[in-house]
Design an enzyme around this catalytic site. Structure first.
Site, mmCIF file in Angstrom:
data_model
loop_
_atom_site.group_PDB
_atom_site.id
_atom_site.type_symbol
_atom_site.label_atom_id
_atom_site.label_comp_id
_atom_site.label_asym_id
_atom_site.label_seq_id
_atom_site.Cartn_x
_atom_site.Cartn_y
_atom_site.Cartn_z
ATOM 1 N N TYR A 22 -28.199 47.286 10.926
ATOM 2 C CA TYR A 22 -27.219 46.526 11.712
ATOM 3 C C TYR A 22 -26.365 45.564 10.885
ATOM 4 O O TYR A 22 -25.471 44.920 11.434
ATOM 5 C CB TYR A 22 -27.950 45.746 12.817
ATOM 6 C CG TYR A 22 -28.644 46.669 13.803
ATOM 7 C CD1 TYR A 22 -27.904 47.406 14.718
ATOM 8 C CD2 TYR A 22 -30.029 46.817 13.791
ATOM 9 C CE1 TYR A 22 -28.519 48.261 15.613
ATOM 10 C CE2 TYR A 22 -30.664 47.672 14.687
ATOM 11 C CZ TYR A 22 -29.910 48.388 15.592
ATOM 12 O OH TYR A 22 -30.517 49.242 16.475
ATOM 13 N N HIS A 79 -28.597 53.623 26.414
ATOM 14 C CA HIS A 79 -29.243 54.926 26.532
ATOM 15 C C HIS A 79 -30.079 55.077 27.802
ATOM 16 O O HIS A 79 -30.659 56.133 28.036
ATOM 17 C CB HIS A 79 -30.136 55.155 25.306
ATOM 18 C CG HIS A 79 -29.509 54.697 24.025
ATOM 19 N ND1 HIS A 79 -28.363 55.272 23.523
ATOM 20 C CD2 HIS A 79 -29.831 53.677 23.162
ATOM 21 C CE1 HIS A 79 -28.029 54.640 22.391
ATOM 22 N NE2 HIS A 79 -28.900 53.683 22.155
ATOM 23 N N ASP A 86 -22.689 51.902 36.481
ATOM 24 C CA ASP A 86 -22.187 51.666 37.847
ATOM 25 C C ASP A 86 -21.386 50.370 37.920
ATOM 26 O O ASP A 86 -20.370 50.303 38.612
ATOM 27 C CB ASP A 86 -23.351 51.610 38.846
ATOM 28 C CG ASP A 86 -23.866 52.992 39.229
ATOM 29 O OD1 ASP A 86 -23.255 53.989 38.810
ATOM 30 O OD2 ASP A 86 -24.882 53.052 39.947
ATOM 31 N N HIS A 100 -20.958 50.184 18.928
ATOM 32 C CA HIS A 100 -22.275 50.161 18.289
ATOM 33 C C HIS A 100 -22.088 49.893 16.810
ATOM 34 O O HIS A 100 -21.219 50.508 16.183
ATOM 35 C CB HIS A 100 -23.013 51.484 18.484
ATOM 36 C CG HIS A 100 -23.231 51.799 19.925
ATOM 37 N ND1 HIS A 100 -24.124 51.095 20.688
ATOM 38 C CD2 HIS A 100 -22.625 52.682 20.742
ATOM 39 C CE1 HIS A 100 -24.070 51.546 21.929
ATOM 40 N NE2 HIS A 100 -23.163 52.501 21.997
ATOM 41 N N LEU A 101 -22.891 49.011 16.281
ATOM 42 C CA LEU A 101 -22.808 48.711 14.851
ATOM 43 C C LEU A 101 -23.241 49.911 14.021
ATOM 44 O O LEU A 101 -22.584 50.286 13.052
ATOM 45 C CB LEU A 101 -23.707 47.513 14.531
ATOM 46 C CG LEU A 101 -23.247 46.184 15.145
ATOM 47 C CD1 LEU A 101 -24.428 45.333 15.516
ATOM 48 C CD2 LEU A 101 -22.314 45.462 14.205
ATOM 49 N N SER A 102 -24.362 50.494 14.407
ATOM 50 C CA SER A 102 -24.875 51.649 13.671
ATOM 51 C C SER A 102 -24.239 52.924 14.210
ATOM 52 O O SER A 102 -23.662 52.915 15.303
ATOM 53 C CB SER A 102 -26.406 51.724 13.842
ATOM 54 O OG SER A 102 -26.733 51.959 15.211
ATOM 55 N N ARG A 111 -30.942 58.113 20.996
ATOM 56 C CA ARG A 111 -29.755 57.249 20.892
ATOM 57 C C ARG A 111 -28.457 58.039 20.991
ATOM 58 O O ARG A 111 -27.370 57.471 20.984
ATOM 59 C CB ARG A 111 -29.771 56.469 19.573
ATOM 60 C CG ARG A 111 -30.890 55.469 19.470
ATOM 61 C CD ARG A 111 -30.765 54.623 18.200
ATOM 62 N NE ARG A 111 -32.064 54.114 17.810
ATOM 63 C CZ ARG A 111 -32.609 52.989 18.279
ATOM 64 N NH1 ARG A 111 -31.956 52.236 19.138
ATOM 65 N NH2 ARG A 111 -33.817 52.600 17.876
HETATM 66 C C1 DHK Z 1 -27.743 48.450 19.120
HETATM 67 C C2 DHK Z 1 -28.996 48.584 19.601
HETATM 68 O O1 DHK Z 1 -29.719 47.513 19.906
HETATM 69 C C3 DHK Z 1 -29.625 49.901 19.763
HETATM 70 O O2 DHK Z 1 -30.561 49.927 20.804
HETATM 71 C C4 DHK Z 1 -28.611 51.000 19.947
HETATM 72 C C5 DHK Z 1 -26.844 49.593 18.901
HETATM 73 C C6 DHK Z 1 -27.545 50.919 18.860
HETATM 74 C C7 DHK Z 1 -25.918 49.343 17.714
HETATM 75 O O3 DHK Z 1 -25.852 50.140 16.785
HETATM 76 O O4 DHK Z 1 -25.215 48.320 17.734
HETATM 77 O O5 DHK Z 1 -29.236 52.246 19.933
#
Ligand code: DHK
Length: 149
Positions: A22, A79, A86, A100-102, A111
């Site tokens: 992250y 996920h 909704d 999403h960061l990753s 994911r």
């Molecule tokens: C951040 C999370 O906390 C994960 O549960 C997700 C996401 C990915 C991120 O990449 O910012 O799967």
């Protein structure tokens, strides 16, 4: 132009949480960069919220129903949460970018699916903190184009 930046569970731990996944910036660092970018764009008001609770995310989305944009990193609720999807569907005027960061597609199978992606305008994944700035630029551009600036 009012844009809410909403972060879900465990994103309050950024900086120390699995930095290899992250990154090393904290949520406050990201907030600062988004605020700077918003100031450069001009006429953009940004607000930041983070919670670890699904129902609070729903409440926050609905409370900003009449705002213009939503940048949302729903964390793990991405996920699992039909409730979040909704809530977004109940806000037709919000332009929504999922961040999403990753790169979730390079990670575990669970994911790869996002309930939020079905109802968001688009998804930005894998660009680290830069994704938040990209989301801001995307939403800003679309709102300007729509005459909502
Ligand atoms: C951040 C999370 O906390 C994960 O549960 C997700 C996401 C990915 C991120 O990449 O910012 O799967």
């Amino acid at each position: 132009m009012r844009i809410l930046v909403l972060n879900g569970p465990t994103l309050n731990m950024l900086g120390t949480r699995e930095p290899e996944v992250y990154g090393t910036l904290t949520l406050a660092d990201i907030e600062e960069m988004v605020r700077q970018r918003a100031a450069e764009l001009g006429e953009v008001q940004v607000a930041f919220q983070q919670t670890n609770h699904e129902g609070e995310l729903v409440d926050m989305i609905l409370a900003h129903r009449d705002w213009d944009g939503l940048i949302i990193n729903p964390g793990a609720y991405t996920h699992t949460s039909i409730a979040l999807a909704d809530a977004i569907s109940a806000c037709p005027d919000l332009v929504v970018a999922e961040v999403h960061l990753s790169n979730v597609h390079q990670r575990e199978e669970f994911r790869h699916h996002s309930y939020v992606a079905r109802v968001a305008w688009g998804q930005i994944t894998g660009f680290g903190w830069r994704g938040y700035l990209a989301a801001l630029d995307m939403i800003y551009g679309r709102l300007v184009e729509a005459g909502r600036a």
